[in-house]
Design a protein around this motif. Structure first.
Motif, PDB file in Angstrom:
ATOM      1  N   TYR A  56       3.400  -3.013   5.189  1.00  0.00           N
ATOM      2  CA  TYR A  56       2.855  -1.728   5.231  1.00  0.00           C
ATOM      3  C   TYR A  56       2.819  -1.017   3.835  1.00  0.00           C
ATOM      4  CZ  TYR A  56       4.801  -1.874   9.878  1.00  0.00           C
ATOM      5  OH  TYR A  56       5.090  -2.088  11.273  1.00  0.00           O
ATOM      6  N   VAL A  57       2.121   0.105   3.792  1.00  0.00           N
ATOM      7  CA  VAL A  57       1.497   0.740   2.565  1.00  0.00           C
ATOM      8  C   VAL A  57       1.730   1.808   2.636  1.00  0.00           C
ATOM      9  CG1 VAL A  57      -0.826   1.065   1.537  1.00  0.00           C
ATOM     10  CG2 VAL A  57      -0.376  -1.107   2.888  1.00  0.00           C
ATOM     11  N   GLU A  58       1.899   2.612   1.039  1.00  0.00           N
ATOM     12  CA  GLU A  58       2.533   3.923   0.806  1.00  0.00           C
ATOM     13  C   GLU A  58       1.590   4.177  -0.362  1.00  0.00           C
ATOM     14  OE1 GLU A  58       3.125   6.816   1.237  1.00  0.00           O
ATOM     15  OE2 GLU A  58       4.456   6.694   3.101  1.00  0.00           O
ATOM     16  N   THR A  59       1.891   5.436  -0.973  1.00  0.00           N
ATOM     17  CA  THR A  59       1.655   5.895  -2.179  1.00  0.00           C
ATOM     18  C   THR A  59       3.153   5.904  -2.958  1.00  0.00           C
ATOM     19  OG1 THR A  59       1.879   8.194  -1.447  1.00  0.00           O
ATOM     20  CG2 THR A  59      -0.372   7.183  -1.616  1.00  0.00           C
ATOM     21  N   LEU A  85      -6.056  10.786  -4.961  1.00  0.00           N
ATOM     22  CA  LEU A  85      -6.059  10.049  -6.078  1.00  0.00           C
ATOM     23  C   LEU A  85      -5.205   9.145  -6.473  1.00  0.00           C
ATOM     24  CD1 LEU A  85      -7.716  12.516  -8.739  1.00  0.00           C
ATOM     25  CD2 LEU A  85      -9.015  11.006  -7.234  1.00  0.00           C
ATOM     26  N   LYS A  86      -3.783   9.315  -5.731  1.00  0.00           N
ATOM     27  CA  LYS A  86      -2.771   8.289  -5.678  1.00  0.00           C
ATOM     28  C   LYS A  86      -3.054   6.911  -5.071  1.00  0.00           C
ATOM     29  CE  LYS A  86       0.066  11.323  -7.203  1.00  0.00           C
ATOM     30  NZ  LYS A  86       0.613  11.462  -8.607  1.00  0.00           N
ATOM     31  N   PRO A  87      -2.640   6.073  -5.990  1.00  0.00           N
ATOM     32  CA  PRO A  87      -3.047   4.655  -5.753  1.00  0.00           C
ATOM     33  C   PRO A  87      -2.116   4.075  -4.555  1.00  0.00           C
ATOM     34  CG  PRO A  87      -1.922   4.601  -7.717  1.00  0.00           C
ATOM     35  CD  PRO A  87      -2.376   6.070  -7.366  1.00  0.00           C
ATOM     36  N   LEU A  88      -2.653   3.343  -3.751  1.00  0.00           N
ATOM     37  CA  LEU A  88      -1.916   2.668  -2.679  1.00  0.00           C
ATOM     38  C   LEU A  88      -1.081   1.660  -3.366  1.00  0.00           C
ATOM     39  CD1 LEU A  88      -4.408   2.653   0.215  1.00  0.00           C
ATOM     40  CD2 LEU A  88      -2.727   4.397  -0.159  1.00  0.00           C
ATOM     41  N   ARG A  89       0.157   1.256  -2.551  1.00  0.00           N
ATOM     42  CA  ARG A  89       0.857   0.218  -2.841  1.00  0.00           C
ATOM     43  C   ARG A  89       1.509  -0.385  -1.804  1.00  0.00           C
ATOM     44  NH1 ARG A  89       7.034   1.845  -3.753  1.00  0.00           N
ATOM     45  NH2 ARG A  89       7.078   3.877  -2.650  1.00  0.00           N
ATOM     46  N   MET A  90       1.820  -1.600  -1.785  1.00  0.00           N
ATOM     47  CA  MET A  90       2.658  -2.499  -0.658  1.00  0.00           C
ATOM     48  C   MET A  90       4.038  -2.413  -0.681  1.00  0.00           C
ATOM     49  SD  MET A  90       0.058  -5.838  -0.639  1.00  0.00           S
ATOM     50  CE  MET A  90      -1.682  -5.676  -0.148  1.00  0.00           C
ATOM     51  N   LEU A  91       4.658  -2.181   0.616  1.00  0.00           N
ATOM     52  CA  LEU A  91       6.178  -1.878   0.555  1.00  0.00           C
ATOM     53  C   LEU A  91       6.657  -3.366   0.558  1.00  0.00           C
ATOM     54  CD1 LEU A  91       6.310   1.445   2.521  1.00  0.00           C
ATOM     55  CD2 LEU A  91       6.486   1.219   0.042  1.00  0.00           C
ATOM     56  N   PHE A  92       6.382  -3.721   2.130  1.00  0.00           N
ATOM     57  CA  PHE A  92       6.949  -5.087   2.439  1.00  0.00           C
ATOM     58  C   PHE A  92       6.103  -5.590   3.256  1.00  0.00           C
ATOM     59  CE2 PHE A  92       8.922  -1.189   4.713  1.00  0.00           C
ATOM     60  CZ  PHE A  92       8.685  -1.627   5.989  1.00  0.00           C
ATOM     61  N   GLU A  93       6.581  -6.905   3.800  1.00  0.00           N
ATOM     62  CA  GLU A  93       5.711  -7.665   4.902  1.00  0.00           C
ATOM     63  C   GLU A  93       6.460  -8.012   5.946  1.00  0.00           C
ATOM     64  OE1 GLU A  93       2.803 -10.785   3.409  1.00  0.00           O
ATOM     65  OE2 GLU A  93       4.352 -12.086   4.389  1.00  0.00           O
ATOM     66  N   LEU A 138      14.678   1.171   1.041  1.00  0.00           N
ATOM     67  CA  LEU A 138      13.791   2.357   0.399  1.00  0.00           C
ATOM     68  C   LEU A 138      14.072   3.587   1.074  1.00  0.00           C
ATOM     69  CD1 LEU A 138      10.625   0.088   0.657  1.00  0.00           C
ATOM     70  CD2 LEU A 138      11.826   0.853  -1.281  1.00  0.00           C
ATOM     71  N   THR A 139      14.056   4.766   0.314  1.00  0.00           N
ATOM     72  CA  THR A 139      14.470   5.818   0.801  1.00  0.00           C
ATOM     73  C   THR A 139      13.233   6.896   0.697  1.00  0.00           C
ATOM     74  OG1 THR A 139      17.079   5.683   0.397  1.00  0.00           O
ATOM     75  CG2 THR A 139      16.069   7.918   0.939  1.00  0.00           C
ATOM     76  N   PRO A 140      12.574   7.087   1.576  1.00  0.00           N
ATOM     77  CA  PRO A 140      11.233   7.972   1.202  1.00  0.00           C
ATOM     78  C   PRO A 140      11.564   9.181   0.751  1.00  0.00           C
ATOM     79  CG  PRO A 140      11.060   6.728   3.492  1.00  0.00           C
ATOM     80  CD  PRO A 140      12.385   6.842   2.782  1.00  0.00           C
ATOM     81  N   SER A 141      10.799   9.713  -0.169  1.00  0.00           N
ATOM     82  CA  SER A 141      10.906  10.958  -0.711  1.00  0.00           C
ATOM     83  C   SER A 141      10.646  12.159   0.161  1.00  0.00           C
ATOM     84  CB  SER A 141      10.081  11.260  -2.114  1.00  0.00           C
ATOM     85  OG  SER A 141      10.131  12.494  -2.459  1.00  0.00           O
ATOM     86  N   SER A 142      11.343  13.377   0.315  1.00  0.00           N
ATOM     87  CA  SER A 142      10.898  14.437   1.055  1.00  0.00           C
ATOM     88  C   SER A 142      10.327  15.286   0.439  1.00  0.00           C
ATOM     89  CB  SER A 142      11.957  14.740   1.918  1.00  0.00           C
ATOM     90  OG  SER A 142      13.057  15.222   1.192  1.00  0.00           O
ATOM     91  N   LEU A 143      10.219  15.236  -0.927  1.00  0.00           N
ATOM     92  CA  LEU A 143       9.778  16.523  -2.000  1.00  0.00           C
ATOM     93  C   LEU A 143       8.305  16.344  -2.481  1.00  0.00           C
ATOM     94  CD1 LEU A 143      12.888  16.664  -4.277  1.00  0.00           C
ATOM     95  CD2 LEU A 143      12.250  18.196  -2.364  1.00  0.00           C
ATOM     96  N   PRO A 144       7.775  17.367  -2.153  1.00  0.00           N
ATOM     97  CA  PRO A 144       6.328  16.948  -2.575  1.00  0.00           C
ATOM     98  C   PRO A 144       5.981  16.809  -3.974  1.00  0.00           C
ATOM     99  CG  PRO A 144       6.623  19.316  -2.183  1.00  0.00           C
ATOM    100  CD  PRO A 144       7.926  18.693  -1.671  1.00  0.00           C
ATOM    101  N   ASP A 145       4.937  15.923  -4.429  1.00  0.00           N
ATOM    102  CA  ASP A 145       4.537  15.895  -5.511  1.00  0.00           C
ATOM    103  C   ASP A 145       3.459  16.817  -6.032  1.00  0.00           C
ATOM    104  OD1 ASP A 145       3.739  14.950  -8.157  1.00  0.00           O
ATOM    105  OD2 ASP A 145       2.943  12.988  -7.520  1.00  0.00           O
ATOM    106  N   LEU A 146       3.902  17.628  -7.032  1.00  0.00           N
ATOM    107  CA  LEU A 146       2.763  18.655  -7.367  1.00  0.00           C
ATOM    108  C   LEU A 146       2.158  18.827  -8.560  1.00  0.00           C
ATOM    109  CD1 LEU A 146       5.435  21.785  -6.804  1.00  0.00           C
ATOM    110  CD2 LEU A 146       3.943  20.863  -5.403  1.00  0.00           C
ATOM    111  N   SER A 147       2.022  17.138  -9.126  1.00  0.00           N
ATOM    112  CA  SER A 147       1.123  16.911 -10.087  1.00  0.00           C
ATOM    113  C   SER A 147      -0.173  16.821  -9.479  1.00  0.00           C
ATOM    114  CB  SER A 147       1.723  15.588 -10.666  1.00  0.00           C
ATOM    115  OG  SER A 147       1.547  14.626  -9.741  1.00  0.00           O
ATOM    116  N   PRO A 148      -1.117  16.897 -10.412  1.00  0.00           N
ATOM    117  CA  PRO A 148      -2.682  17.033 -10.042  1.00  0.00           C
ATOM    118  C   PRO A 148      -2.997  15.634  -9.560  1.00  0.00           C
ATOM    119  CG  PRO A 148      -2.590  17.850 -12.399  1.00  0.00           C
ATOM    120  CD  PRO A 148      -1.005  17.430 -11.963  1.00  0.00           C
TER     121      PRO A 148
END
Length: 222
Positions: free
Chosen positions: A47-50, A120-128, A211-221
């Motif tokens: 499973y993959v996320e930013t 532009l956010k890189p992908l990362r692996m969460l778990f297998e 892991l607790t997914p963030s519910s807040l948006p990232d407002l950085s460029p």
């Protein structure tokens, strides 16, 4: 070819899969649907996320799957289950390997969705998640109405921690057969003491890894 469809699936937890397999084989010559054993497959899912959980915040889970020599990527909507039954949009595309590089270069509709969401956010692996799967087919009037999967699943999340193991029975039904197969699924559930699954494999992995997914948006460029 890439696919984009609604997956309709019952998911149940089982203490042991052997009684389920015996019940299905013993029932194969009885009333409809006709049951026949299918493939035994080994799936390895990553499973993959930013970093800022863009897929989860969009209501999606992103999965890489290695199935034998075939690799594929899937975007699946996060839908709550009703008494074990989930209906989810699923976009799947074959890719060259189950790697982040192959995912980033996917040329079909899934690749377009991934790039649009990740930016532009890189992908990362969460778990297998590794699954040993015995498949069965359920046939009505000569047509495949559902695929039943008996899954022995292991979630790997840390070299220092014991993996999480559980047994699951999944019934992926062709949408038009949902009503016709409901009595069969209820019979299966009662005969084999199955419990509606409270979480998907993705949700179980998040819980196991803390892991607790963030519910807040990232407002950085980017």
């Amino acid at each position: 070819a890439p696919s984009d469809h609604q997956e309709t699936e019952w998911q149940f937890d089982a203490l042991d899969l052997r009684p389920v397999e015996r019940w299905l084989l013993a029932r194969s010559g009885e009333s409809p649907p006709a049951i026949s054993p299918g493939e035994v497959v080994e799936n390895v899912d990553t499973y993959v996320e930013t970093e800022d959980w863009r897929f989860h915040r969009a209501g999606l889970a992103l999965r890489l799957r290695q199935k034998g020599s075939r690799s594929e990527a899937t975007l699946k909507s996060l839908a709550a289950a009703t008494d074990g039954l989930r209906a989810r949009r699923e976009i799947t595309e074959t890719i060259t390997s189950s790697s982040l590089e192959a995912l980033a270069s996917a040329t079909g509709p899934l690749g377009e969705h991934v790039r649009a969401l990740a930016g532009l956010k890189p992908l990362r692996m969460l778990f297998e998640v590794s699954t040993h799967r015995q498949e069965f087919s359920a046939t009505l009037d000569g047509s495949t109405a559902a695929t039943l999967s008996l899954d022995e699943t292991v979630i790997h999340f840390s070299p220092d921690a014991s993996p999480v193991r559980f047994h699951r029975v999944e019934v992926e039904v062709e949408g038009e057969y949902t009503t016709a197969l409901t009595p069969f699924v209820e019979e299966l559930r009662a005969a084999c003491a199955l419990r509606p699954a409270a979480s998907s494999k993705y949700e179980a992995g998040l819980l196991a890894c803390g892991l607790t997914p963030s519910s807040l948006p990232d407002l950085s460029p980017g």
